[in-house]
Design a protein around this motif. Structure first.
Motif, PDB file in Angstrom:
ATOM      1  N   ASP A  99      -0.649  11.135 -48.351  1.00 33.68           N
ATOM      2  CA  ASP A  99       0.733  11.434 -48.003  1.00 33.68           C
ATOM      3  C   ASP A  99       1.495  11.731 -49.290  1.00 33.68           C
ATOM      4  O   ASP A  99       1.714  10.827 -50.090  1.00 33.68           O
ATOM      5  CB  ASP A  99       1.366  10.254 -47.279  1.00 33.68           C
ATOM      6  N   SER A 103       6.326   9.899 -46.199  1.00 38.33           N
ATOM      7  CA  SER A 103       6.752   9.858 -44.802  1.00 38.33           C
ATOM      8  C   SER A 103       7.166   8.467 -44.351  1.00 38.33           C
ATOM      9  O   SER A 103       7.995   8.324 -43.462  1.00 38.33           O
ATOM     10  CB  SER A 103       5.610  10.375 -43.906  1.00 38.33           C
ATOM     11  N   GLY A 104       6.530   7.463 -44.930  1.00 34.94           N
ATOM     12  CA  GLY A 104       6.817   6.100 -44.479  1.00 34.94           C
ATOM     13  C   GLY A 104       6.045   5.697 -43.242  1.00 34.94           C
ATOM     14  O   GLY A 104       6.015   4.525 -42.882  1.00 34.94           O
ATOM     15  N   ARG A 105       5.409   6.649 -42.593  1.00 37.41           N
ATOM     16  CA  ARG A 105       4.647   6.363 -41.369  1.00 37.41           C
ATOM     17  C   ARG A 105       3.198   6.095 -41.741  1.00 37.41           C
ATOM     18  O   ARG A 105       2.285   6.821 -41.352  1.00 37.41           O
ATOM     19  CB  ARG A 105       4.754   7.525 -40.388  1.00 37.41           C
ATOM     20  N   TYR A 106       2.982   5.048 -42.489  1.00 36.17           N
ATOM     21  CA  TYR A 106       1.688   4.817 -43.104  1.00 36.17           C
ATOM     22  C   TYR A 106       0.604   4.389 -42.137  1.00 36.17           C
ATOM     23  O   TYR A 106      -0.577   4.485 -42.465  1.00 36.17           O
ATOM     24  CB  TYR A 106       1.814   3.778 -44.217  1.00 36.17           C
ATOM     25  N   THR A 107       0.988   3.896 -40.985  1.00 33.49           N
ATOM     26  CA  THR A 107      -0.028   3.467 -40.032  1.00 33.49           C
ATOM     27  C   THR A 107      -0.320   4.534 -38.985  1.00 33.49           C
ATOM     28  O   THR A 107      -1.103   4.300 -38.064  1.00 33.49           O
ATOM     29  CB  THR A 107       0.405   2.171 -39.326  1.00 33.49           C
ATOM     30  N   SER A 110       0.048  10.949 -38.147  1.00 30.41           N
ATOM     31  CA  SER A 110       1.065  11.977 -38.375  1.00 30.41           C
ATOM     32  C   SER A 110       1.807  11.769 -39.691  1.00 30.41           C
ATOM     33  O   SER A 110       2.526  12.654 -40.151  1.00 30.41           O
ATOM     34  CB  SER A 110       2.075  11.989 -37.225  1.00 30.41           C
ATOM     35  N   GLY A 111       1.631  10.616 -40.313  1.00 29.71           N
ATOM     36  CA  GLY A 111       2.283  10.351 -41.586  1.00 29.71           C
ATOM     37  C   GLY A 111       1.571  10.938 -42.787  1.00 29.71           C
ATOM     38  O   GLY A 111       2.053  10.813 -43.909  1.00 29.71           O
ATOM     39  N   TYR A 112       0.441  11.581 -42.552  1.00 29.53           N
ATOM     40  CA  TYR A 112      -0.378  12.116 -43.637  1.00 29.53           C
ATOM     41  C   TYR A 112      -0.578  13.611 -43.476  1.00 29.53           C
ATOM     42  O   TYR A 112      -0.787  14.100 -42.363  1.00 29.53           O
ATOM     43  CB  TYR A 112      -1.734  11.405 -43.665  1.00 29.53           C
ATOM     44  N   SER A 113      -0.553  14.319 -44.596  1.00 31.54           N
ATOM     45  CA  SER A 113      -0.674  15.773 -44.556  1.00 31.54           C
ATOM     46  C   SER A 113      -2.065  16.271 -44.883  1.00 31.54           C
ATOM     47  O   SER A 113      -2.412  17.400 -44.551  1.00 31.54           O
ATOM     48  CB  SER A 113       0.321  16.390 -45.546  1.00 31.54           C
TER      49      SER A 113
END
Length: 125
Positions: A99, A103-107, A110-113
């Motif tokens: 990431d 994003s902060g959505r680590y779990t 969708s938080g990773y590109s």
């Protein structure tokens, strides 16, 4: 910007250990978070562990706490997942993810590109 290549998967008996590695080819000077996910056949991709750029923060899914450890070496641009006391239910394809955008959505996937191609881990009973 980022290419990720996992290695270290294989077949191990229940109770055994494996160490996964993920080498990152990164064309950015910005810090980035690295995570590990896994996906068993017919199931959703699940969060396993995450580590911050500095390594000062890490978090784990409940089902691996106390058994798995995530670490990173920013000189080698590599993140590791040490897996101990493996169980048959740990059998899955393991993916590393990056990431760069905070994003902060680590779990959440969708938080990773950026994602690696995955490495198979099979734990026999």
């Amino acid at each position: 910007q980022v290419q990720l290549v996992e290695s270290g998967g294989g077949v191990v008996q229940s109770g055994g250990s494996l160490r996964l590695s993920c080498a990152a080819s990164v064309r950015t000077s910005s810090p980035y978070t690295l995570g590990w996910f896994r996906q068993a056949p017919g199931k959703e991709r699940k969060f396993v562990a995450v580590i911050s750029w500095s390594g000062s923060y890490s978090s784990y899914a409940d089902f691996v706490k106390g058994r798995f450890a995530i670490s990173r070496d920013n000189v080698k641009n590599t993140v590791y997942l040490q897996m101990n006391s493996l169980k048959p239910e740990d059998t899955a394809v393991y993916y590393c993810a990056a990431d760069l955008g905070g994003s902060g959505r680590y779990t959440m996937p969708s938080g990773y590109s950026y994602w690696g191609q995955g490495t198979q881990v099979t734990v026999s009973s």
